[in-house]
Design a protein around this motif. Structure first.
Motif, PDB file in Angstrom:
ATOM      1  N   VAL A 283    -101.886  53.804  -0.143  1.00 22.07           N
ATOM      2  CA  VAL A 283    -101.493  52.411  -0.392  1.00 22.07           C
ATOM      3  C   VAL A 283    -102.447  51.932  -1.483  1.00 22.07           C
ATOM      4  N   ILE A 284    -101.947  51.886  -2.698  1.00 21.25           N
ATOM      5  CA  ILE A 284    -102.799  51.645  -3.869  1.00 21.25           C
ATOM      6  C   ILE A 284    -102.322  50.379  -4.574  1.00 21.25           C
ATOM      7  N   THR A 285    -103.244  49.442  -4.779  1.00 21.13           N
ATOM      8  CA  THR A 285    -102.932  48.164  -5.423  1.00 21.13           C
ATOM      9  C   THR A 285    -103.789  48.005  -6.671  1.00 21.13           C
ATOM     10  N   ASP A 286    -103.236  47.351  -7.673  1.00 19.98           N
ATOM     11  CA  ASP A 286    -104.009  46.983  -8.865  1.00 19.98           C
ATOM     12  C   ASP A 286    -105.365  46.451  -8.416  1.00 19.98           C
ATOM     13  N   ASP A 287    -106.438  47.043  -8.927  1.00 20.83           N
ATOM     14  CA  ASP A 287    -107.759  46.722  -8.366  1.00 20.83           C
ATOM     15  C   ASP A 287    -108.300  45.357  -8.767  1.00 20.83           C
ATOM     16  N   THR A 288    -107.506  44.568  -9.552  1.00 20.06           N
ATOM     17  CA  THR A 288    -107.907  43.187  -9.835  1.00 20.06           C
ATOM     18  C   THR A 288    -107.207  42.202  -8.900  1.00 20.06           C
ATOM     19  N   ALA A 289    -106.360  42.688  -7.999  1.00 14.68           N
ATOM     20  CA  ALA A 289    -105.563  41.801  -7.137  1.00 14.68           C
ATOM     21  C   ALA A 289    -106.470  40.919  -6.282  1.00 14.68           C
ATOM     22  N   TRP A 290    -106.086  39.645  -6.147  1.00 16.83           N
ATOM     23  CA  TRP A 290    -106.888  38.672  -5.400  1.00 16.83           C
ATOM     24  C   TRP A 290    -106.023  38.051  -4.322  1.00 16.83           C
ATOM     25  N   LYS A 291    -106.442  38.224  -3.075  1.00 15.83           N
ATOM     26  CA  LYS A 291    -105.787  37.554  -1.946  1.00 15.83           C
ATOM     27  C   LYS A 291    -106.374  36.142  -1.845  1.00 15.83           C
ATOM     28  N   LEU A 292    -105.517  35.136  -1.991  1.00 14.72           N
ATOM     29  CA  LEU A 292    -106.022  33.769  -1.937  1.00 14.72           C
ATOM     30  C   LEU A 292    -105.226  32.944  -0.940  1.00 14.72           C
ATOM     31  N   ARG A 293    -105.786  31.806  -0.582  1.00 15.46           N
ATOM     32  CA  ARG A 293    -105.220  30.967   0.464  1.00 15.46           C
ATOM     33  C   ARG A 293    -105.765  29.556   0.321  1.00 15.46           C
ATOM     34  N   ALA A 294    -105.237  28.641   1.136  1.00 17.88           N
ATOM     35  CA  ALA A 294    -105.842  27.321   1.230  1.00 17.88           C
ATOM     36  C   ALA A 294    -107.186  27.453   1.933  1.00 17.88           C
ATOM     37  N   GLU A 295    -108.129  26.647   1.528  1.00 22.24           N
ATOM     38  CA  GLU A 295    -109.488  26.778   2.054  1.00 22.24           C
ATOM     39  C   GLU A 295    -110.067  25.386   2.266  1.00 22.24           C
ATOM     40  N   ASP A 296    -109.504  24.686   3.231  1.00 21.84           N
ATOM     41  CA  ASP A 296    -109.913  23.308   3.491  1.00 21.84           C
ATOM     42  C   ASP A 296    -111.429  23.189   3.631  1.00 21.84           C
ATOM     43  N   ILE A 340    -107.928  33.541 -12.075  1.00 22.58           N
ATOM     44  CA  ILE A 340    -107.615  33.795 -13.486  1.00 22.58           C
ATOM     45  C   ILE A 340    -108.903  34.004 -14.275  1.00 22.58           C
ATOM     46  N   GLU A 341    -109.919  33.172 -14.002  1.00 26.62           N
ATOM     47  CA  GLU A 341    -111.219  33.325 -14.680  1.00 26.62           C
ATOM     48  C   GLU A 341    -111.849  34.679 -14.382  1.00 26.62           C
ATOM     49  N   ALA A 342    -111.578  35.207 -13.188  1.00 26.97           N
ATOM     50  CA  ALA A 342    -112.152  36.497 -12.784  1.00 26.97           C
ATOM     51  C   ALA A 342    -111.307  37.678 -13.248  1.00 26.97           C
ATOM     52  N   GLU A 503    -122.352  44.992   3.812  1.00 24.48           N
ATOM     53  CA  GLU A 503    -123.266  45.413   2.756  1.00 24.48           C
ATOM     54  C   GLU A 503    -122.834  44.869   1.390  1.00 24.48           C
ATOM     55  N   GLN A 504    -121.537  44.599   1.201  1.00 18.82           N
ATOM     56  CA  GLN A 504    -121.098  43.925  -0.022  1.00 18.82           C
ATOM     57  C   GLN A 504    -121.631  42.495  -0.042  1.00 18.82           C
ATOM     58  N   THR A 505    -121.595  41.825   1.113  1.00 19.06           N
ATOM     59  CA  THR A 505    -122.137  40.465   1.212  1.00 19.06           C
ATOM     60  C   THR A 505    -123.629  40.478   0.923  1.00 19.06           C
ATOM     61  N   PRO A 558    -119.709  45.165  -4.591  1.00 16.67           N
ATOM     62  CA  PRO A 558    -118.560  44.260  -4.478  1.00 16.67           C
ATOM     63  C   PRO A 558    -117.713  44.341  -5.744  1.00 16.67           C
ATOM     64  N   ARG A 559    -116.506  43.811  -5.683  1.00 19.90           N
ATOM     65  CA  ARG A 559    -115.660  43.762  -6.870  1.00 19.90           C
ATOM     66  C   ARG A 559    -116.047  42.560  -7.740  1.00 19.90           C
ATOM     67  N   ARG A 560    -115.618  42.601  -8.988  1.00 19.96           N
ATOM     68  CA  ARG A 560    -115.819  41.475  -9.894  1.00 19.96           C
ATOM     69  C   ARG A 560    -115.271  40.191  -9.274  1.00 19.96           C
ATOM     70  N   GLN A 561    -114.107  40.279  -8.616  1.00 21.34           N
ATOM     71  CA  GLN A 561    -113.455  39.091  -8.064  1.00 21.34           C
ATOM     72  C   GLN A 561    -114.315  38.421  -6.990  1.00 21.34           C
ATOM     73  N   GLU A 562    -114.934  39.216  -6.123  1.00 20.51           N
ATOM     74  CA  GLU A 562    -115.773  38.633  -5.075  1.00 20.51           C
ATOM     75  C   GLU A 562    -117.088  38.076  -5.638  1.00 20.51           C
ATOM     76  N   ILE A 563    -117.568  38.657  -6.723  1.00 22.65           N
ATOM     77  CA  ILE A 563    -118.781  38.115  -7.352  1.00 22.65           C
ATOM     78  C   ILE A 563    -118.496  36.717  -7.904  1.00 22.65           C
ATOM     79  N   TYR A 564    -117.393  36.596  -8.646  1.00 22.78           N
ATOM     80  CA  TYR A 564    -117.007  35.273  -9.152  1.00 22.78           C
ATOM     81  C   TYR A 564    -116.805  34.295  -7.991  1.00 22.78           C
ATOM     82  N   ALA A 565    -116.098  34.725  -6.953  1.00 20.38           N
ATOM     83  CA  ALA A 565    -115.794  33.841  -5.824  1.00 20.38           C
ATOM     84  C   ALA A 565    -117.064  33.361  -5.138  1.00 20.38           C
TER      85      ALA A 565
END
Length: 570
Positions: A283-296, A340-342, A503-505, A558-565
Motif C-alpha cells: 500500500v504505497i502513497t505519494d510520500d508528500t500526502a498529508w492527512k488533515l482534519r478540523a482541529e478545534d 501547501i507550504e510544506a 521517536e519521531q516526536t 520525521p517527514r518534511r510535512q510533520e516538521i512544518y506542522a
C-alpha cells in the motif's frame, strides 16, 4: 581505548561503593569483536538508564556492501538489525537484579513502519547500536557483579544474535533488502504513471484494534475493481497487480462500517514502507500526502487563509490570520494552506473529522444565508482549482454529502471491504439532479513567505539557595507520540495522524530546540529555516540536531510535512 579486561577490573574495584562511583566507567572499551561505549551514566538507580553504544566494524559484521550502499536499502537493513537486537535483548531485561531500574535493557521499539532511527546507524566504518541499560545497585550501593553479567554475558549474546551476518539467516536478510527495493520500485512507478497511490490485491487493510497496528486475522483481502487495476513489474517479486489511484479528485464512498476510513487510514500510512507480514507492504502513497482534519482550538499564526475565509464581520485580515483558539473551519483552512507550504501534492480528508460548514453549503442554506453574509468558501468550491491550477490532488471519504460527486474524477464505493468503481453509475444518476455551485471565483494561492519568531532559549531562574540568578537552557520533555514540552510551552500533536512513532516526536522536539537556540530570538523565514534543518538532517544525520555531545538513542526521522506542522503549532 581501554580493554574489556580493564573494564572488568574497574567493575570489581567499585563493587559496593556508593552509586556515583559508576561515573568513572564512562569511556570506550575494546571487546574481541566489537567496541563498547558507555556514553552517559545515570545519577542513581531510579534515574533514566545509562546510555550505551556498541560499534561493530564492517569486517567483523560481514554484511554485503550492496546491503548498505543505497539509502533506502540501508534504512531497511538498520530497521531489521535493531528489531533483532531488541528481540535478543528482551529475554535479558531485568535478569540482572537490583533497585529501581537496575537490570533494564531498553532498546527502541519498532512498530510496523520502517523508519530511519539513531538506535541503529550503519556508517562507512561499521554498525552502531544505541540503547539504554539500568546500572544495578542495592539501594544506592553499587552491585557491579550484576552489571558484569550484562556487559560480559548478556550483551555479547545479543550482538552475536543480531549483528554478525554469518550467524543470521541469509535468506531472511535478503528478503528484507528485496522488499525494500520492490517498495522503492512501486514509488518510482507512481511518478511515471501519474498515480498518487497503489493498493496491491491481497493487502490486509484492517487492523486488530484501535490499540494495535497488527493486521486483523480473517480480514477481507483487498481486491481492486477491474477498471482501476494496474500491473507493475517489480525487480524481485515480479508482476504485482492492484488498484491505482490517479491524480485528481478521488472519492471513497459507501455505508457506515464498510471500510471507507480503513482504506483511507491505510493510504495515510502508505507514505512509509512497512515490514513483511504487515498486510500493507504494497500500500504505497505519494510520500508528500498529508492527512488533515478540523482541529478545534489549535493555535494559528500569520496564515493566509483568504482562499477559504474572507470578509469577517470584525474586519480581521484573513491574509495574515492569527488566533490562539481556532474554530473547526478556520483550523481546517489553515491546515490546507500549511500543507501547501510544506509541498504536499496530495490531501487526505475524512468527512467524519472535518468541519461541516467548511466542506459544503447546501442549496437551502445558501438560500437562507446569502453568500455575501457567509465568510467561508467551502472546500467543495476550491478542490477542483487546487488540482487544475496547483497540481494538488484530493482523496476524500464521503458518507453523507453527495455534492462532491459532481467534481470527482473517480468514485470508489466500499462494499463490505470490497472496492467497487461506481464513477459511471454515479454520473448517470447525477443527470437527474440539479448541480450545486462547485467553483468559486478568485482562486489564488498565498504568495508571501511566512516568518517565525522564537523567544530566548535561555531561562533565568533563582539559584537553589535563593541568593542569585542562574541561566540554563530550556528543557525538552516528550510525552508519548502526541505531546512534547519545550520550556513551558506544550505542543499537542495528536492530530498529526501520520506521525508513526514517539521517536519521531522526540526528533521534532530536538529540531524545535535546535532552531530556537540558533535563531536566539531573531525572526526568520519559516520555509528557509525548515528546509535548512531538513538539509542538515539528510547530510549530517538525525542526531546532528541534538544538544547532547553524543548522538542519543530514541530519535527517528520525521517527514518534511510533520516538521512544518510542528513548527506551525509552536
Amino acid at each position: 581505548m581501554k580493554t574489556s579486561e580493564e573494564l572488568q577490573r574497574e567493575l570489581r574495584n567499585i563493587n559496593r561503593k556508593s552509586y556515583p562511583a559508576y561515573k568513572g566507567l564512562k569511556g570506550a572499551y575494546q571487546f574481541p569483536d566489537y567496541q563498547l561505549f558507555i556514553e552517559h551514566v545515570q545519577g542513581d538507580p531510579f534515574a533514566a538508564p545509562s546510555a550505551l553504544r556498541i560499534f561493530v566494524p564492517h569486517r567483523k559484521a560481514g554484511f554485503p556492501e550492496a546491503y548498505y550502499q543505497e539509502k533506502h536499502i540501508r534504512i531497511a537493513l538498520q530497521d531489521e538489525l535493531i528489531r533483532r537486537f531488541a528481540k535478543a535483548s528482551a529475554k535479558f531485561c531485568y535478569q540482572a537484579k537490583g533497585s529501581g531500574k537496575s537490570g533494564v535493557i531498553q532498546v527502541s521499539h519498532c512498530d510496523q513502519e520502517v523508519l530511519e532511527r539513531t538506535a541503529c546507524e550503519i556508517t562507512e566504518e561499521g554498525i552502531h547500536i544505541r540503547f539504554f541499560v539500568g546500572f544495578p545497585a542495592n539501594g544506592r550501593t553499587i552491585n557491579s557483579g550484576e552489571l558484569e553479567k550484562i556487559l560480559f554475558d548478556y550483551l555479547p549474546e545479543c550482538v552475536k544474535a543480531s549483528l554478525y551476518y554469518k550467524r543470521l539467516p541469509a535468506k531472511e536478510i535478503e528478503q528484507v533488502i528485496f522488499l525494500s527495493e520492490d517498495q522503492r520500485a512501486v514509488r518510482e512507478e507512481l511518478k511515471k504513471r501519474n498515480l498518487i497511490a497503489f493498493v496491491a490485491n491481497g493487502s490486509i487493510l484492517p487492523r486488530q484494534s484501535g490499540a494495535s497496528d497488527l493486521p486483523m486475522k480473517e480480514a477481507v483481502p483487498f481486491q481492486s475493481p477491474e477498471s482501476m487495476q494496474v500491473t507493475i513489474q517489480l525487480p524481485h517479486r515480479g508482476r504485482i497487480t492492484g488498484m491505482g489511484i490517479k491524480k485528481g479528485i478521488t472519492l471513497i464512498a459507501g455505508g457506515g462500517y464498510h471500510g471507507k476510513s480503513t482504506l483511507l487510514q491505510a493510504l495515510e500510512k502508505g507514505v512509509y514502507d512497512h515490514i513483511a507480514g504487515d498486510g500493507r507492504e504494497f500500500v504505497i502513497t505519494d510520500d508528500t500526502a498529508w492527512k488533515l482534519r478540523a482541529e478545534d482550538g489549535r493555535k494559528i499564526k500569520d496564515v493566509d487563509i483568504s482562499l477559504f475565509i474572507n470578509h469577517l464581520p470584525n474586519g480581521k485580515d484573513t491574509r495574515k490570520f492569527s488566533t490562539l483558539d481556532a474554530s473547526g473551519s478556520t483550523s481546517q483552512a489553515a491546515n490546507i494552506i500549511e500543507a501547501i507550504e510544506a509541498k504536499s501534492k496530495v490531501l487526505l480528508i475524512d468527512e467524519d473529522t472535518s468541519a461541516t460548514n467548511f466542506m459544503v453549503r447546501d442549496e437551502l442554506m445558501q438560500r437562507v444565508i446569502r453568500k455575501d453574509k457567509e465568510p467561508i468558501t467551502p472546500f467543495l468550491e476550491r478542490a477542483r482549482d487546487l488540482y487544475e491550477k496547483a497540481g494538488i490532488s484530493t482523496i476524500l471519504v464521503v458518507g453523507s454529502c453527495g455534492s462532491y460527486f459532481y467534481i470527482a474524477d473517480q468514485i470508489v464505493q466500499m462494499d463490505n471491504y470490497h472496492p467497487v468503481d461506481i464513477t459511471e453509475k454515479t454520473r448517470n444518476i447525477l443527470k437527474n439532479y440539479k448541480k450545486p455551485e462547485c467553483r468559486a471565483e478568485g482562486f489564488a494561492l498565498p504568495s508571501e513567505k511566512r516568518s517565525i519568531a522564537f523567544g530566548s532559549s535561555v531561562v533565568r531562574r533563582k539559584n537553589y539557595r535563593g541568593t542569585g540568578m542562574v541561566e540554563e537552557r530550556e528543557k525538552l520533555k516528550v510525552m508519548g507520540r502526541e505531546n512534547l514540552m519545550l520550556g513551558k510551552e506544550q505542543l499537542d500533536l495528536r492530530y498529526l495522524e501520520q506521525l508513526a512513532d514517539r521517536e519521531q516526536t522526540q526528533t521534532l522536539g530536538h529540531l524545535l530546540k535546535y532552531a530556537k537556540e540558533q535563531c536566539n530570538g531573531r525572526r526568520t523565514d519559516l520555509e528557509g529555516l525548515v528546509e535548512s534543518l531538513i538539509r542538515k538532517l539528510e547530510k549530517e544525520g538525525i542526531g546532528s540536531v541534538s544538544s547532547q555531545k553524543d548522538i542519543p538513542a530514541g530519535m527517528a526521522m520525521p517527514r518534511r510535512q510533520e516538521i512544518y506542522a510542528c513548527f506551525n503549532r509552536f
